[in-house]
Design a protein around this motif. Structure first.
Motif, PDB file in Angstrom:
ATOM      1  N   GLU A   5       0.856  -1.180   0.000  1.00  0.00           N
ATOM      2  CA  GLU A   5       0.000   0.000   0.000  1.00  0.00           C
ATOM      3  C   GLU A   5       0.896   1.235   0.000  1.00  0.00           C
ATOM      4  O   GLU A   5       1.975   1.206   0.609  1.00  0.00           O
ATOM      5  N   PHE A   6       0.461   2.286  -0.654  1.00  0.00           N
ATOM      6  CA  PHE A   6       1.302   3.477  -0.775  1.00  0.00           C
ATOM      7  C   PHE A   6       0.569   4.693  -0.230  1.00  0.00           C
ATOM      8  O   PHE A   6      -0.591   4.923  -0.571  1.00  0.00           O
ATOM      9  N   ALA A   7       1.267   5.438   0.612  1.00  0.00           N
ATOM     10  CA  ALA A   7       0.686   6.681   1.137  1.00  0.00           C
ATOM     11  C   ALA A   7       1.666   7.814   0.899  1.00  0.00           C
ATOM     12  O   ALA A   7       2.878   7.642   1.067  1.00  0.00           O
ATOM     13  N   VAL A  45       5.240   4.718   3.310  1.00  0.00           N
ATOM     14  CA  VAL A  45       4.793   6.085   3.560  1.00  0.00           C
ATOM     15  C   VAL A  45       5.865   7.024   3.016  1.00  0.00           C
ATOM     16  O   VAL A  45       6.956   7.138   3.588  1.00  0.00           O
ATOM     17  N   SER A  46       5.576   7.660   1.897  1.00  0.00           N
ATOM     18  CA  SER A  46       6.551   8.540   1.261  1.00  0.00           C
ATOM     19  C   SER A  46       6.688   9.834   2.052  1.00  0.00           C
ATOM     20  O   SER A  46       5.702  10.456   2.432  1.00  0.00           O
ATOM     21  N   MET A  47       7.927  10.230   2.261  1.00  0.00           N
ATOM     22  CA  MET A  47       8.208  11.481   2.983  1.00  0.00           C
ATOM     23  C   MET A  47       8.438  12.644   2.009  1.00  0.00           C
ATOM     24  O   MET A  47       8.604  13.787   2.441  1.00  0.00           O
ATOM     25  N   THR A  48       8.456  12.348   0.719  1.00  0.00           N
ATOM     26  CA  THR A  48       8.913  13.361  -0.241  1.00  0.00           C
ATOM     27  C   THR A  48       7.849  14.407  -0.575  1.00  0.00           C
ATOM     28  O   THR A  48       8.146  15.397  -1.237  1.00  0.00           O
ATOM     29  N   LEU A  50       9.455   5.882   3.473  1.00  0.00           N
ATOM     30  CA  LEU A  50      10.193   5.900   2.211  1.00  0.00           C
ATOM     31  C   LEU A  50      10.738   7.309   1.998  1.00  0.00           C
ATOM     32  O   LEU A  50       9.982   8.265   1.907  1.00  0.00           O
ATOM     33  N   GLY A  51      12.075   7.404   1.956  1.00  0.00           N
ATOM     34  CA  GLY A  51      12.688   8.688   1.607  1.00  0.00           C
ATOM     35  C   GLY A  51      12.855   8.731   0.097  1.00  0.00           C
ATOM     36  O   GLY A  51      11.894   8.653  -0.659  1.00  0.00           O
ATOM     37  N   GLY A  52      14.093   8.803  -0.368  1.00  0.00           N
ATOM     38  CA  GLY A  52      14.337   8.761  -1.809  1.00  0.00           C
ATOM     39  C   GLY A  52      14.341   7.353  -2.368  1.00  0.00           C
ATOM     40  O   GLY A  52      14.325   7.155  -3.576  1.00  0.00           O
TER      41      GLY A  52
END
Lengths: 160, 262
Positions: free
Chosen positions: B5-7, B48-51, B27-29
């Motif tokens: 799952e992607f957030a 969980v993307s931080m970007t 998830l960073g880069g």
């Protein structure tokens, strides 16, 4: 599956991708843009370098969902609209910057990113910038010569 | 790689609630996490993307402290910190390659704590403070061994604050295939003394070389280190370099870093 929209080479496109789909796979398999090559698929070789929002990235090591809404530039967008080669591509042809051609899309995209940041790089700066782009044919000298020539400078060592 | 799952939250608060999910990972880069997931060595259920969190991107200086947002790329640190903290900017400018630096983030590097990564040496050598969504952690308490940190599973590095030293330099002996440090040494000279942090060398991950710190705090010169080298007992030995080779490099690179500080 999530739908992503991107502005690829100036054209708005959308694609259905799994969350795990990497950008290189989305470009090649969903959008048919097979100019972005997949060499190692582990971010070592640089054959898959594209620009995302103007920055060179390895498309094999970025999720396509992370490029949602982004401007993406690939090798397909490098030539002029009439199909003639741009200055970097022409220099690669003129200076033996390629042999088998597999690494070339990534080399051209890295070179374009370098020359945007640094229009008159030294040969050492060119070599440093290509640290993440591997070529197994040319021994790099032709590639370095091509980029020096594309920046309007005379290559230090003339190609054979 | 297995699917997930992607957030992509917009705020730290949203990210914190997304991280509370079972099997969630930040998830960073992704420059380490993606290859790891491709090898199925990691299989997070939720990424969980931080970007997309704007407040976690950027470089700011307040007084003698440089603060870098957790989702700031190496390329941005190299550019934006160049005049503010050149020793750290130079470290960032030499991580991986240009494309990797355009994606990889300081928070990702510090959370991963690869034993051969550059940023752990910069953070520990500077005596930085790692700020998360719940607390501040001193670098001396943060690094707890190879790939081990003080972070809780759902904790997010929101920023990292570096006291700007009088002088600092990072010397990296590249492992040319991986572009990680075979050995890297960060030396920082501050009003309170000298800190020396070593990456790539020890089985325990990044560490402070206290003998060199004592010698350099007494006299900040290459000569103060004479023929000192790293402690052989702790050194990594692999096909890229023996323990004695790494121990030797620790001494050489520390002297080079001191010389480069001028």
């Amino acid at each position: 599956m999530p739908t992503i929209t991107m502005n690829v080479n100036g054209t708005a496109v959308s694609a259905n991708v799994e969350n795990r789909t990497v950008l290189s796979a989305a470009l090649r398999e969903e959008l048919g843009l097979t100019g972005t090559h997949i060499g190692c698929d582990t971010s070592q070789c640089g054959a898959c370098v594209v620009h995302v929002n103007g920055k060179a990235v390895k498309a094999c090591t970025m999720f396509a969902v992370e490029a949602n809404g982004a401007d993406v530039d690939t090798i397909e967008g490098q030539a002029h609209v009439d199909g003639s080669l741009n200055v970097i591509q022409q220099a690669f042809q003129d200076h033996h910057g390629l042999q088998c051609g597999f690494c070339t899309p990534g080399m051209i995209m890295s070179a374009a990113a370098l020359l945007k940041e640094n229009p008159k790089p030294t040969e050492a700066e060119v070599r440093d910038y290509l640290e993440g782009n591997i070529c197994r044919c040319t021994g790099y000298q032709g590639i370095v010569n091509a980029i020096m020539a594309a920046s309007g400078q005379t290559p230090a060592i003339a190609a054979e | 790689m297995y699917n997930f799952e992607f957030a992509k939250p917009k705020t730290v608060e949203e990210a914190a609630s997304a991280m509370a999910a079972e099997g969630a990972q930040a998830l960073g880069g992704g420059q380490t996490l993606l290859p790891t997931m491709k090898q199925r060595l990691a299989s997070p259920e939720v990424l969980v993307s931080m970007t997309g969190i704007e407040s976690m991107v950027g470089v700011a200086v307040r007084g003698d402290t440089l603060t870098i947002g957790g989702a700031t790329t190496h390329a941005q640190v190299a550019a934006d910190a160049a005049d503010l903290y050149p020793g750290l900017a130079a470290l960032a400018a030499n991580i991986g390659d240009p494309a990797v630096r355009n994606r990889g983030t300081i928070g990702g590097s510090l959370a991963n704590n690869d034993p051969a990564a550059c940023y752990p040496a910069g953070a520990l050598g500077s005596g930085a403070t790692i700020t998360t969504n719940t607390r501040d952690i001193a670098a001396d308490d943060y690094f707890q061994g190879m790939f081990e940190t003080a972070l809780d599973e759902d904790e997010i590095i929101t920023s990292v604050s570096f006291p700007i030293p009088e002088k600092a330099n990072y010397q990296k002996f590249d492992q040319p295939a991986s572009r990680f440090a075979l050995v890297g040494v960060f030396v920082a000279k501050t009003a309170d003394g000298v800190r020396v942090a070593v990456t790539g060398a020890s089985n325990e991950g990044v560490y402070r070389w206290t003998e060199a710190e004592t010698a350099l705090s007494a006299s900040f010169s290459e000569g103060a280190l004479e023929s000192m080298s790293g402690n052989l007992d702790d050194m990594i030995a692999d096909l890229h370099g023996s323990a004695s080779y790494r121990a030797h490099l620790v001494g050489v690179l520390t002297r080079r870093a001191v010389a480069a500080c001028g």
